[in-house]
Design an enzyme around this catalytic site. Structure first.
Site, short mmCIF file in Angstrom:
data_model
loop_
_atom_site.label_atom_id
_atom_site.label_comp_id
_atom_site.label_asym_id
_atom_site.label_seq_id
_atom_site.Cartn_x
_atom_site.Cartn_y
_atom_site.Cartn_z
N GLY A 1 -0.49 2.18 0.85
CA GLY A 1 0.72 1.51 0.38
C GLY A 1 1.03 0.27 1.22
CB CYS A 2 3.08 -2.68 0.42
SG CYS A 2 4.52 -1.87 -0.30
CE1 TYR A 3 9.02 -2.24 3.28
CE2 TYR A 3 8.94 -0.71 1.44
CZ TYR A 3 9.54 -1.76 2.09
OH TYR A 3 10.66 -2.34 1.55
CB THR B 1 -0.79 -1.89 4.77
OG1 THR B 1 -1.45 -1.17 3.72
CG2 THR B 1 -1.74 -2.92 5.36
#
Ligand SMILES: NC(=O)C1=CN([C@@H]2O[C@H](COP(=O)(O)OP(=O)(O)OC[C@H]3O[C@@H](n4cnc5c(N)ncnc54)[C@H](OP(=O)(O)O)[C@@H]3O)[C@@H](O)[C@H]2O)C=CC1
Ligand SMILES: CC(=O)N[C@@H](CCC(=O)OP(=O)(O)O)C(=O)O
Length: 365
Positions: A172-174, A176
Site C-alpha cells: 500500500g501507499c502509506y 511503502t
C-alpha cells in the site's frame, strides 16, 4: 518514444500486459509506465461493465499520459468481461489489477488459474491473517491458500524475493513510506516500543470517484482513521512490531509525507544511523537516503522514495521523514518494480531512462 535496454536483454520478448482499472488514478499511471517500458507491451485496458469510459480512448481521458505511438495498440477501455472473451486475452502474460479490493479478491483466482502473472495493487492479498483482514476490510479474507501464492511486493524490503512468483500483492501507499522508513531499524532489532507514524496524503490517494469528503471545497488538512486504518496491520505485519499509525488527508493532489518516531533499544549517533541506512539501501537505486528534510516536490511524478533518518533525544529515539508519490512509488512504479523482480530484470528497468543510459544500452526495435 525511443526505448533503450541493456544488450543482454535485447533478445527478450516483451510481455503482453493488460491493466484492469485503467480509468482510475493508479491504473492510468500504470498505463503510462507500461508505455515507456522496453519489455512490456500493453494489449488491453479494462474497466467495469458500467464504466462511463467504455470504448473511449485512453488519450482522451488522460492526455497527460499519452502513450506515444498508439497505432499498434488498442487503447480503448473495454469491460473486463468483454476483454477476457477476446482472442488476444489468451496470449496475455501479465494482468495488472488497479481495482477495488473486493474485485481483486474475487477475480485473482481465475486469472492465476490461466497461468497469467498477477500484479495486484489492491489490498486484497496483503494481509496474511484472516481475522485481521476481515476486521479491517469488512469482507472475508480471500483464503489462506493464497498466502503462499500472492507475495507481498515491497521491492526494497529485505527478504522480499519475487523471482518467478505467480502473483504479487503490491504494498500500500502509506505502508511503502512507513515501512521503508523503519525497516533498517527493524532488521537491526533496535525497535524498543511502538513506532509513532504520522503521514499526510494528497487526495488522489482516495481514488478518482468523487465523494463529499474528497471534493475540492471540502478537503482541509485532517487526521482520519485513527487506530483503525487498514494500513496499520499491513505495516505491523512487515515490521513484525506494533505501530501507532495516523493518516492525514491534505489539500493537494499527489504525494505522501510520512514522519516516524521510533524509540530505540540503545543510543545511536547520527553518523552511525546514516551509515546503517546507506548500507541497507546500497542496492536500491530508487531509494535516496538524504541528509536534508525532503520535500514532496522532490519525488512527485518520480518512482523514488527519499528517506531522512535522524538520531534525536540524545540518540534514544530515531525520527525518519520520508516522501513518495502515492501513485508512483506508492502504487504504479512499485508495481513495475515488482514485475521487474519477478522477471529477474533490473529493478529500475523502464522507470529511470537516464539510469538505463549508463548501462550500455541498445535501442529496442
Ligand atoms: N490511489 C492511490 O494512491 C493508490 C491506490 N491503490 C489501490 O489501487 C486500486 C485502485 O485505486 P485508485 O486508482 O485510486 O481507484 P480509482 O477509483 O481511481 O479507480 C478504480 C478503477 O477500478 C475500476 N473498476 C471498478 N469496479 C470495477 C469492476 N467491477 N470491474 C473492472 N474494473 C472496475 C474503475 O473503472 P470504472 O469505474 O471506469 O469502471 C477504475 O478504473 C485500489 O485497490 C487502491 O486501494 C494502491 C496504492 C495507492
Ligand atoms: C487519501 C486516502 O484516502 N488514501 C487511501 C489510501 C490509498 C489507497 O488506495 O490505499 P492502498 O495503498 O491500500 O491501496 C485511504 O486512506 O484509504
Amino acid at each position: 518514444m525511443k526505448k533503450f535496454i541493456q544488450k543482454d536483454l535485447l533478445s527478450t520478448q516483451p510481455l503482453k500486459c493488460v491493466v484492469v482499472g485503467a480509468s482510475g488514478y493508479a491504473g492510468a499511471q500504470l498505463v503510462s509506465l507500461i508505455g515507456q517500458h522496453p519489455l512490456l507491451k500493453l494489449v488491453g485496458l479494462a474497466v467495469s461493465e458500467s464504466s462511463e469510459y467504455l470504448n473511449v480512448q485512453f488519450k482522451d481521458v488522460y492526455p497527460e499520459y499519452a502513450l506515444g505511438d498508439t497505432s499498434q495498440v488498442d487503447d480503448k477501455f473495454h469491460a473486463y468481461s468483454e476483454l477476457v472473451g477476446q482472442e488476444k486475452w489468451k496470449s496475455v502474460d501479465v494482468v495488472f489489477l488497479a481495482t477495488p479490493h473486493e474485485w481483486s479478491a474475487a477475480h485473482v483466482p481465475e486469472i492465476l488459474a490461466q497461468n497469467k502473472v498477477v500484479i495486484d495493487l489492491s489490498g486484497a492479498f496483503r494481509l496474511k491473517c484472516p481475522e485481521t483482514f476481515q476486521s479491517f476490510y469488512q469482507f472475508p479474507h480471500p483464503g489462506t491458500d493464497f498466502n503462499s501464492v500472492m507475495h507481498y511486493g515491497l521491492p526494497e524490503l529485505r527478504g522480499v524475493n519475487l523471482a518467478g512468483v505467480a502473483g504479487v500483492a503490491v504494498a500500500g501507499c502509506y505502508p511503502t513510506a512507513a515501512i521503508l522508513s523503519i525497516a533498517p531499524l527493524a532488521e537491526l532489532g533496535l525497535i524498543a516500543g511502538p513506532p509513532v507514524i504520522n503521514a499526510v496524503s494528497g487526495v488522489s490517494g482516495a481514488g478518482r470517484k468523487s465523494t463529499i469528503k474528497n471534493s475540492f471545497c471540502e478537503v482541509s488538512l485532517q487526521a482520519y482513521g485513527i487506530d483503525q486504518h487498514r494500513h496499520s496491520p499491513e505495516i505491523e505485519q512487515a515490521l513484525d512490531h506494533d505501530v501507532i499509525f495516523t493518516p492525514h488527508l491534505g489539500n493537494y493532489k499527489r504525494g505522501i509525507l510520512s514522519t516516524s518516531v521510533v524509540p530505540v533499544k540503545h543510543q545511536v549517533t547520527q553518523q552511525w544511523l546514516e551509515d546503517e541506512y546507506q548500507s541497507y539501501y546500497s542496492q536500491a537505486p530508487l531509494v535516496d537516503v538524504v541528509t536534508e528534510s525532503p520535500r514532496l516536490q522532490d519525488v512527485v511524478h518520480t518512482p523514488k522514495i527519499r528517506v531522512f533518518p535522524n538520531a534525536i533525544k540524545n540518540g534514544h529515539f530515531v525520527e525518519v521523514v520520508s516522501v513518495i508519490d502515492n501513485l508512483m512509488k506508492g502504487a504504479a512504479s512499485s508495481a513495475i518494480q515488482c514485475l521487474n523482480l519477478q522477471q529477474n530484470w533490473p529493478i529500475q528497468l523502464g522507470l529511470i531512462p537516464q539510469n538505463l543510459i549508463a548501462m550500455h544500452l541498445e535501442e529496442v526495435a
